[in-house]
Scaffold this motif. Structure first.
Motif, PDB file in Angstrom:
ATOM      1  N   ARG A   1     -16.330  -0.873  11.596  1.00  0.00           N
ATOM      2  CA  ARG A   1     -15.061  -1.187  12.264  1.00  0.00           C
ATOM      3  C   ARG A   1     -15.077  -0.696  13.706  1.00  0.00           C
ATOM      4  O   ARG A   1     -14.464  -1.303  14.581  1.00  0.00           O
ATOM      5  CB  ARG A   1     -13.890  -0.567  11.491  1.00  0.00           C
ATOM      6  CG  ARG A   1     -13.630  -1.276  10.183  1.00  0.00           C
ATOM      7  CD  ARG A   1     -12.547  -0.597   9.364  1.00  0.00           C
ATOM      8  NE  ARG A   1     -12.429  -1.239   8.050  1.00  0.00           N
ATOM      9  CZ  ARG A   1     -11.824  -0.691   7.011  1.00  0.00           C
ATOM     10  NH1 ARG A   1     -11.279   0.516   7.129  1.00  0.00           N
ATOM     11  NH2 ARG A   1     -11.767  -1.343   5.863  1.00  0.00           N
TER      12      ARG A   1
ATOM     13  N   THR B   1     -11.563  -3.838   2.221  1.00  0.00           N
ATOM     14  CA  THR B   1     -11.288  -2.406   2.313  1.00  0.00           C
ATOM     15  C   THR B   1     -12.582  -1.618   2.101  1.00  0.00           C
ATOM     16  O   THR B   1     -13.610  -2.181   1.692  1.00  0.00           O
ATOM     17  CB  THR B   1     -10.270  -1.961   1.241  1.00  0.00           C
ATOM     18  OG1 THR B   1     -10.833  -2.245  -0.048  1.00  0.00           O
ATOM     19  CG2 THR B   1      -8.956  -2.700   1.406  1.00  0.00           C
ATOM     20  N   THR B   2     -12.498  -0.315   2.329  1.00  0.00           N
ATOM     21  CA  THR B   2     -13.681   0.510   2.116  1.00  0.00           C
ATOM     22  C   THR B   2     -14.078   0.494   0.635  1.00  0.00           C
ATOM     23  O   THR B   2     -15.263   0.546   0.309  1.00  0.00           O
ATOM     24  CB  THR B   2     -13.455   1.952   2.606  1.00  0.00           C
ATOM     25  OG1 THR B   2     -12.185   2.394   2.141  1.00  0.00           O
ATOM     26  CG2 THR B   2     -13.506   2.032   4.110  1.00  0.00           C
TER      27      THR B   2
ATOM     28  N   PHE C   1       0.849  -1.182   0.000  1.00  0.00           N
ATOM     29  CA  PHE C   1       0.000   0.000   0.000  1.00  0.00           C
ATOM     30  C   PHE C   1       0.892   1.241   0.000  1.00  0.00           C
ATOM     31  O   PHE C   1       0.871   2.053   0.906  1.00  0.00           O
ATOM     32  CB  PHE C   1      -0.892  -0.053   1.254  1.00  0.00           C
ATOM     33  CG  PHE C   1      -2.167   0.729   1.149  1.00  0.00           C
ATOM     34  CD1 PHE C   1      -3.131   0.412   0.207  1.00  0.00           C
ATOM     35  CD2 PHE C   1      -2.420   1.777   2.030  1.00  0.00           C
ATOM     36  CE1 PHE C   1      -4.312   1.144   0.147  1.00  0.00           C
ATOM     37  CE2 PHE C   1      -3.592   2.510   1.970  1.00  0.00           C
ATOM     38  CZ  PHE C   1      -4.543   2.185   1.023  1.00  0.00           C
TER      39      PHE C   1
ATOM     40  N   ASP D   1      -7.552   3.636  -2.616  1.00  0.00           N
ATOM     41  CA  ASP D   1      -7.180   4.938  -2.063  1.00  0.00           C
ATOM     42  C   ASP D   1      -6.264   5.722  -3.020  1.00  0.00           C
ATOM     43  O   ASP D   1      -5.446   5.117  -3.716  1.00  0.00           O
ATOM     44  CB  ASP D   1      -6.485   4.744  -0.713  1.00  0.00           C
ATOM     45  CG  ASP D   1      -7.355   3.959   0.260  1.00  0.00           C
ATOM     46  OD1 ASP D   1      -7.879   2.904  -0.144  1.00  0.00           O
ATOM     47  OD2 ASP D   1      -7.499   4.387   1.408  1.00  0.00           O
TER      48      ASP D   1
ATOM     49  N   PHE E   1      -4.774  -7.274   4.496  1.00  0.00           N
ATOM     50  CA  PHE E   1      -5.513  -6.165   5.110  1.00  0.00           C
ATOM     51  C   PHE E   1      -6.709  -6.705   5.897  1.00  0.00           C
ATOM     52  O   PHE E   1      -6.989  -6.262   7.016  1.00  0.00           O
ATOM     53  CB  PHE E   1      -5.973  -5.163   4.047  1.00  0.00           C
ATOM     54  CG  PHE E   1      -6.707  -3.996   4.629  1.00  0.00           C
ATOM     55  CD1 PHE E   1      -6.009  -2.944   5.199  1.00  0.00           C
ATOM     56  CD2 PHE E   1      -8.093  -3.963   4.654  1.00  0.00           C
ATOM     57  CE1 PHE E   1      -6.675  -1.874   5.786  1.00  0.00           C
ATOM     58  CE2 PHE E   1      -8.776  -2.896   5.234  1.00  0.00           C
ATOM     59  CZ  PHE E   1      -8.061  -1.859   5.798  1.00  0.00           C
TER      60      PHE E   1
ATOM     61  N   GLN F   1      -9.556  -4.318  -3.042  1.00  0.00           N
ATOM     62  CA  GLN F   1      -8.788  -5.133  -2.098  1.00  0.00           C
ATOM     63  C   GLN F   1      -9.763  -5.648  -1.062  1.00  0.00           C
ATOM     64  O   GLN F   1     -10.547  -4.859  -0.517  1.00  0.00           O
ATOM     65  CB  GLN F   1      -7.759  -4.301  -1.378  1.00  0.00           C
ATOM     66  CG  GLN F   1      -6.846  -3.497  -2.245  1.00  0.00           C
ATOM     67  CD  GLN F   1      -6.091  -2.538  -1.358  1.00  0.00           C
ATOM     68  OE1 GLN F   1      -5.024  -2.867  -0.873  1.00  0.00           O
ATOM     69  NE2 GLN F   1      -6.674  -1.383  -1.107  1.00  0.00           N
TER      70      GLN F   1
ATOM     71  N   THR G   1      -9.262   3.279   7.195  1.00  0.00           N
ATOM     72  CA  THR G   1     -10.323   4.265   7.343  1.00  0.00           C
ATOM     73  C   THR G   1     -11.181   3.951   8.566  1.00  0.00           C
ATOM     74  O   THR G   1     -11.496   2.778   8.812  1.00  0.00           O
ATOM     75  CB  THR G   1     -11.213   4.223   6.083  1.00  0.00           C
ATOM     76  OG1 THR G   1     -10.370   4.372   4.945  1.00  0.00           O
ATOM     77  CG2 THR G   1     -12.268   5.311   6.098  1.00  0.00           C
TER      78      THR G   1
ATOM     79  N   ALA H   1      -2.685   0.890   8.665  1.00  0.00           N
ATOM     80  CA  ALA H   1      -2.601   0.436   7.271  1.00  0.00           C
ATOM     81  C   ALA H   1      -3.423   1.343   6.367  1.00  0.00           C
ATOM     82  O   ALA H   1      -4.202   0.869   5.553  1.00  0.00           O
ATOM     83  CB  ALA H   1      -3.102  -0.999   7.178  1.00  0.00           C
ATOM     84  N   GLY H   2      -3.262   2.645   6.539  1.00  0.00           N
ATOM     85  CA  GLY H   2      -4.114   3.566   5.782  1.00  0.00           C
ATOM     86  C   GLY H   2      -5.554   3.188   6.038  1.00  0.00           C
ATOM     87  O   GLY H   2      -6.394   3.229   5.143  1.00  0.00           O
TER      88      GLY H   2
HETATM   89  N1  GLN Z   1      -8.509   3.037   3.383  1.00  0.00           N
HETATM   90  C1  GLN Z   1      -8.985   1.770   2.960  1.00  0.00           C
HETATM   91  C2  GLN Z   1      -9.643   1.035   4.098  1.00  0.00           C
HETATM   92  O1  GLN Z   1      -9.431   1.361   5.222  1.00  0.00           O
HETATM   93  C3  GLN Z   1      -7.890   0.896   2.356  1.00  0.00           C
HETATM   94  C4  GLN Z   1      -6.781   0.530   3.271  1.00  0.00           C
HETATM   95  C5  GLN Z   1      -5.780  -0.449   2.689  1.00  0.00           C
HETATM   96  O2  GLN Z   1      -6.016  -1.052   1.673  1.00  0.00           O
HETATM   97  N2  GLN Z   1      -4.651  -0.605   3.297  1.00  0.00           N
HETATM   98  O3  GLN Z   1     -10.395   0.118   3.887  1.00  0.00           O
END
Ligand code: GLN
Length: 254
Positions: free
Chosen positions: A106, A152-153, A44, A191, A81, A149, A101, A98-99
């Motif tokens: 969640r 993911t969101t 990512f 993202d 993820f 992915q 959201t 992990a970036g």
């Molecule tokens: N921001 C997105 C999420 O939280 C993707 C994060 C990711 O793929 N690492 O679902």
């Protein structure tokens, strides 16, 4: 006598210099720090990715700064993820970064820190694709297939908006892009910063101008672990104030 004395003195001085040198070249014994384990998915870029064997990126560096601020040694565990929240809940890792959201679903499973970054869901298409805007995906009768992915969101929104039949979830971003290049799917929803990195690393792809969703990234901990959450939040405040977070982000996003 004087000569002998000065000779002895010189010898002592030499010896002490030699001893001093031995002690100065000896490696410093590192003070044992407790370990803080972070769960992430290292595909990512620019948030977390491999540089050789090492996991680097915005999240990896911010996490290291947080661990350092709190007196811990950071250990990063790479996983899919979709497994991160389970690993946090099960205590296999202390926190997830992990970036990720913050979403209402969640929040039922884990607790989130204050947000340290924002993200946008973008759409990647092959150059010359008939998909020109996000609306084309939702148009009546449209059958375009979307890659995301897993967990993911992008996955959640696309499945909600288009139905599971039109969405294929891949373990990570690289797999989704390979499928796009193989024409198994018509676009990838992901993202924006990782989208930019993927387009840069893979010829013949482009990002649509219209975004899909705006979101906030945060660190997650096991529900009720307020002790760690408070510490992380305190570190985020301090590292925001002293410019550390801004400097790290600026290193990866120009
Ligand atoms: N921001 C997105 C999420 O939280 C993707 C994060 C990711 O793929 N690492 O679902």
């Amino acid at each position: 006598m004087k000569k002998i004395l000065s000779f002895a003195l010189a010898a002592i001085m030499l010896l002490s210099v030699a001893l001093l040198c031995v002690s100065c070249t000896e490696p410093e014994i590192e003070e044992e720090k407790p370990i803080l384990k972070m769960g992430t998915n290292a595909y990512f870029k620019p948030y977390e990715y491999y540089d050789g064997e090492k996991i680097v990126g915005i999240d990896a560096e911010i996490a290291a700064a947080i661990a350092d601020y709190l007196g811990y040694k950071l250990e990063i565990v790479d996983m899919e993820f979709d497994s991160i929240i389970t690993a946090v809940k099960g205590g296999e890792v202390d926190f997830g970064m992990a970036g990720m959201t913050i979403t209402p679903d969640r929040l039922l499973e884990v607790d989130f820190s204050s947000s340290y970054a924002t993200g946008v869901q973008s759409i990647i298409v092959p150059a010359g694709s008939p998909i020109k805007t996000a609306d084309d995906l939702f148009a009546e009768g449209a059958t375009y297939k979307v890659g995301v992915q897993l967990g993911t969101t992008g996955d959640i929104y696309a499945t909600e908006d288009l139905g599971a039949d039109r969405v294929t979830a891949y373990p990570n971003a690289n797999n989704a892009v390979i499928a796009l290049k193989n024409k198994d799917i018509d676009c990838v929803i992901i993202d924006n910063e990782p989208a930019k990195a993927l387009v840069k690393d893979n010829e013949g792809l482009q990002i649509l101008d219209t975004a899909y969703a705006n979101e906030s990234y945060a660190i997650c901990v096991k529900k009720g672990n307020t002790e760690l959450l408070d510490k992380i939040n305190e570190a985020i405040v301090a590292l925001t104030k002293d410019g550390t977070i801004k400097t790290i982000v600026g290193k990866y996003i120009k």
